[in-house]
Design an enzyme around this catalytic site. Sequence first.
Site, short mmCIF file in Angstrom:
data_model
loop_
_atom_site.label_atom_id
_atom_site.label_comp_id
_atom_site.label_asym_id
_atom_site.label_seq_id
_atom_site.Cartn_x
_atom_site.Cartn_y
_atom_site.Cartn_z
N HIS A 18 0.84 -1.21 0.00
CA HIS A 18 0.00 0.00 0.00
C HIS A 18 0.88 1.26 0.00
O HIS A 18 0.58 2.24 -0.70
CB HIS A 18 -0.87 0.05 1.27
CG HIS A 18 -1.93 -0.98 1.35
ND1 HIS A 18 -2.10 -1.79 2.45
CD2 HIS A 18 -2.92 -1.33 0.48
CE1 HIS A 18 -3.14 -2.60 2.26
NE2 HIS A 18 -3.65 -2.35 1.06
N LYS A 42 -17.93 -5.86 7.97
CA LYS A 42 -16.70 -6.64 7.79
C LYS A 42 -16.02 -6.78 9.16
O LYS A 42 -15.83 -5.78 9.84
CB LYS A 42 -15.79 -5.87 6.83
CG LYS A 42 -14.97 -6.73 5.92
CD LYS A 42 -14.37 -5.84 4.85
CE LYS A 42 -13.30 -6.56 4.06
NZ LYS A 42 -12.72 -5.69 3.05
N ARG A 91 -2.01 -5.74 -8.32
CA ARG A 91 -0.91 -6.65 -8.02
C ARG A 91 -0.75 -7.72 -9.10
O ARG A 91 0.34 -8.10 -9.47
CB ARG A 91 -1.13 -7.34 -6.67
CG ARG A 91 -0.99 -6.41 -5.49
CD ARG A 91 -1.53 -7.02 -4.25
NE ARG A 91 -2.94 -7.38 -4.43
CZ ARG A 91 -3.74 -7.78 -3.47
NH1 ARG A 91 -3.29 -7.94 -2.25
NH2 ARG A 91 -5.01 -8.04 -3.70
N SER A 129 -3.22 -7.62 3.00
CA SER A 129 -3.46 -7.45 4.44
C SER A 129 -3.94 -8.75 5.05
O SER A 129 -3.56 -9.10 6.17
CB SER A 129 -4.51 -6.36 4.67
OG SER A 129 -4.05 -5.14 4.17
#
Length: 159
Positions: A18, A42, A91, A129
Amino acid sequence: MKIKAVYPGSFDPITNGHIYIAERAAAIFDEVIVSVLVNERKNAAFTVKERCEMAKESLNHIQNISIDSFNGLLVDYVRHIGASVIIRGLRAMSDFEYEFQMALMNRRLAPEIETFFIVTDPKYSYVSSSSVREIFHFGGSVEGVVPDYVLEKLKAHYH
Ligand code: PNS
């Protein structure tokens, strides 16, 4: 005209991947706001306050970056703060489908806002993450994948 860009995400926690994207965005845009999603549904490992704090610590070396959080629709927030660009990192090809869909949906909702993709450094192409949380949780090393400050927070959280 100064261009304000928003780099949104969960940042649970922020990783070196990030940070790489935020640094590159800051070299292009006048102002970059790294904004943490407030998502009650979440089950995040860290609170929004903790996630913002980690982002702030990890990015305080860049002058034109600030940290914020947002609720609700991203495009509403982007409009509300007077920004015109959404930054997203890519990515791998596997990110593309989801990101493409989100960019098109956001464009439909707010045609004046542009999504700007920045490709990661290959050394972060496998970093997420969720993998950081899982590896750390089971005792693996995430050194070099997250900043030292985040590593300390992970230790405090999981140990
Ligand atoms: O780091 P993430 O979890 O991949 O970030 C996803 C994020 C926060 C960018 C996305 O979930 C989002 O924008 N959520 C806010 C609600 C919204 O606007 N949804 C519509 C997207 S098409």
